[in-house]
Design a protein around this motif. Sequence first.
Motif, PDB file in Angstrom:
ATOM      1  N   ALA A  86      80.060  12.507 -37.740  1.00  0.00           N
ATOM      2  CA  ALA A  86      81.480  12.336 -38.062  1.00  0.00           C
ATOM      3  C   ALA A  86      81.667  11.409 -39.262  1.00  0.00           C
ATOM      4  CB  ALA A  86      82.226  11.781 -36.850  1.00  0.00           C
ATOM      5  N   MET A  87      80.853  10.366 -39.349  1.00  0.00           N
ATOM      6  CA  MET A  87      80.974   9.425 -40.465  1.00  0.00           C
ATOM      7  C   MET A  87      80.566  10.072 -41.777  1.00  0.00           C
ATOM      8  SD  MET A  87      79.846   5.736 -38.861  1.00  0.00           S
ATOM      9  CE  MET A  87      78.356   6.346 -38.046  1.00  0.00           C
ATOM     10  N   TYR A  93      85.073  14.457 -46.548  1.00  0.00           N
ATOM     11  CA  TYR A  93      86.472  14.842 -46.367  1.00  0.00           C
ATOM     12  C   TYR A  93      87.395  13.966 -47.213  1.00  0.00           C
ATOM     13  CZ  TYR A  93      90.719  16.252 -43.852  1.00  0.00           C
ATOM     14  OH  TYR A  93      91.965  16.750 -43.525  1.00  0.00           O
ATOM     15  N   LEU A  94      87.130  12.659 -47.220  1.00  0.00           N
ATOM     16  CA  LEU A  94      87.993  11.734 -47.961  1.00  0.00           C
ATOM     17  C   LEU A  94      87.909  11.936 -49.469  1.00  0.00           C
ATOM     18  CD1 LEU A  94      87.524   8.420 -45.937  1.00  0.00           C
ATOM     19  CD2 LEU A  94      89.571   9.851 -46.061  1.00  0.00           C
ATOM     20  N   ALA A  95      86.798  12.458 -49.928  1.00  0.00           N
ATOM     21  CA  ALA A  95      86.675  12.728 -51.362  1.00  0.00           C
ATOM     22  C   ALA A  95      87.682  13.800 -51.795  1.00  0.00           C
ATOM     23  CB  ALA A  95      85.253  13.180 -51.688  1.00  0.00           C
ATOM     24  N   GLU A  96      88.021  14.704 -50.872  1.00  0.00           N
ATOM     25  CA  GLU A  96      88.975  15.767 -51.169  1.00  0.00           C
ATOM     26  C   GLU A  96      90.368  15.474 -50.612  1.00  0.00           C
ATOM     27  OE1 GLU A  96      87.411  19.427 -49.741  1.00  0.00           O
ATOM     28  OE2 GLU A  96      85.634  19.364 -51.030  1.00  0.00           O
ATOM     29  N   HIS A  97      90.426  14.622 -49.580  1.00  0.00           N
ATOM     30  CA  HIS A  97      91.697  14.277 -48.947  1.00  0.00           C
ATOM     31  C   HIS A  97      91.785  12.749 -48.821  1.00  0.00           C
ATOM     32  CE1 HIS A  97      90.331  18.222 -47.433  1.00  0.00           C
ATOM     33  NE2 HIS A  97      91.594  18.583 -47.560  1.00  0.00           N
ATOM     34  N   SER A 127      78.063   3.470 -44.417  1.00  0.00           N
ATOM     35  CA  SER A 127      77.586   3.646 -45.785  1.00  0.00           C
ATOM     36  C   SER A 127      78.313   4.824 -46.432  1.00  0.00           C
ATOM     37  CB  SER A 127      76.077   3.921 -45.791  1.00  0.00           C
ATOM     38  OG  SER A 127      75.362   2.835 -45.258  1.00  0.00           O
ATOM     39  N   GLY A 128      78.719   4.654 -47.662  1.00  0.00           N
ATOM     40  CA  GLY A 128      79.368   5.724 -48.410  1.00  0.00           C
ATOM     41  C   GLY A 128      80.879   5.723 -48.356  1.00  0.00           C
ATOM     42  N   TYR A 129      81.458   4.999 -47.386  1.00  0.00           N
ATOM     43  CA  TYR A 129      82.918   5.003 -47.242  1.00  0.00           C
ATOM     44  C   TYR A 129      83.599   4.289 -48.411  1.00  0.00           C
ATOM     45  CZ  TYR A 129      87.524   4.310 -45.071  1.00  0.00           C
ATOM     46  OH  TYR A 129      88.871   4.299 -44.791  1.00  0.00           O
ATOM     47  N   ILE A 130      83.094   3.117 -48.761  1.00  0.00           N
ATOM     48  CA  ILE A 130      83.691   2.377 -49.881  1.00  0.00           C
ATOM     49  C   ILE A 130      83.552   3.179 -51.160  1.00  0.00           C
ATOM     50  CG2 ILE A 130      83.656   0.260 -51.244  1.00  0.00           C
ATOM     51  CD1 ILE A 130      82.564  -1.191 -48.790  1.00  0.00           C
ATOM     52  N   GLU A 131      82.378   3.795 -51.346  1.00  0.00           N
ATOM     53  CA  GLU A 131      82.161   4.609 -52.545  1.00  0.00           C
ATOM     54  C   GLU A 131      83.120   5.791 -52.602  1.00  0.00           C
ATOM     55  OE1 GLU A 131      78.124   2.715 -51.609  1.00  0.00           O
ATOM     56  OE2 GLU A 131      79.880   3.430 -50.522  1.00  0.00           O
ATOM     57  N   GLU A 151      79.698  -4.489 -49.997  1.00  0.00           N
ATOM     58  CA  GLU A 151      78.764  -4.534 -48.869  1.00  0.00           C
ATOM     59  C   GLU A 151      79.484  -4.053 -47.623  1.00  0.00           C
ATOM     60  OE1 GLU A 151      75.854  -3.890 -47.882  1.00  0.00           O
ATOM     61  OE2 GLU A 151      75.078  -5.459 -49.214  1.00  0.00           O
ATOM     62  N   CYS A 152      78.701  -3.503 -46.677  1.00  0.00           N
ATOM     63  CA  CYS A 152      79.317  -2.982 -45.457  1.00  0.00           C
ATOM     64  C   CYS A 152      78.329  -2.977 -44.305  1.00  0.00           C
ATOM     65  CB  CYS A 152      79.859  -1.573 -45.686  1.00  0.00           C
ATOM     66  SG  CYS A 152      78.591  -0.312 -45.924  1.00  0.00           S
ATOM     67  N   PHE A 153      78.858  -2.805 -43.113  1.00  0.00           N
ATOM     68  CA  PHE A 153      78.048  -2.754 -41.896  1.00  0.00           C
ATOM     69  C   PHE A 153      77.031  -1.623 -41.951  1.00  0.00           C
ATOM     70  CE2 PHE A 153      77.347  -0.851 -37.702  1.00  0.00           C
ATOM     71  CZ  PHE A 153      76.836  -1.933 -37.000  1.00  0.00           C
ATOM     72  N   GLY A 154      77.450  -0.471 -42.483  1.00  0.00           N
ATOM     73  CA  GLY A 154      76.554   0.675 -42.541  1.00  0.00           C
ATOM     74  C   GLY A 154      75.317   0.437 -43.375  1.00  0.00           C
ATOM     75  N   ASN A 155      75.422  -0.421 -44.371  1.00  0.00           N
ATOM     76  CA  ASN A 155      74.261  -0.719 -45.225  1.00  0.00           C
ATOM     77  C   ASN A 155      73.314  -1.718 -44.584  1.00  0.00           C
ATOM     78  OD1 ASN A 155      75.217   0.973 -47.217  1.00  0.00           O
ATOM     79  ND2 ASN A 155      76.079  -0.666 -48.468  1.00  0.00           N
TER      80      ASN A 155
END
Length: 230
Positions: A86-87, A93-97, A127-131, A151-155
Amino acid sequence: MLEKSREGKRMSIEAVIFDVDGTIWDAVQEVAESWTEAFSRFPETKDKVVHASDLESYMGLTMEQIGEGLLPDLSKEKREEIMCYAMDYENVYLAEHPGSFYPDFFTCLKSLRENGKKLYIVSNCQSGYIEAMLSAAKLSLGEGKDIQDIECFGNTGKSKAENISLLMERNRLSKEKTVYLGDTELDRESAEKAGIAFIFAAYGFGSPKQYAAKIQALSELLKLLKEFKG
């Protein structure tokens, strides 16, 4: 309107670390839509519909904690499998919406940079959400760019407080000259543990108990920083 919770002495602020959700943008509806689509790919969650209201109470938490709340009846292994998918799907998904950026965000960043402030982002996201958010905003990342570092939890798998400290050490930021802008009690606690002042984004999702200062809109941030005493 600017509000300060206490008076004191502080050196000129040189760096601002931003939270993302509830501070830079509101992507709750888009995340809910992406997770509903992602969950539909698994037999265990194919009928699970995620609403924006379901996610609001989880703002600021890690993906592990959100998964435990949304999918409590699944085994840890299956829950992790589905949430990881899902992540990853969410970032695409966010890149398009993309979510909705808060009013004055872009002019705020421009004015901060023009006044010599260095800008950073620390979030409890994957990871990747901020980007994905930066890509939607068409903002550059790196030394001398729009956003200096993230920086983020995913990293790292570390807490937000640890990630704030990690980013500050990596960029040699002074605690006395750095502030964290966020909207939740976790943001406040994390900034406090990292030893920096917390500015409350009152237009966001949360209601922290204390703060060094508060803004009702991003258009107020630069003026506050010029007058700020933590």
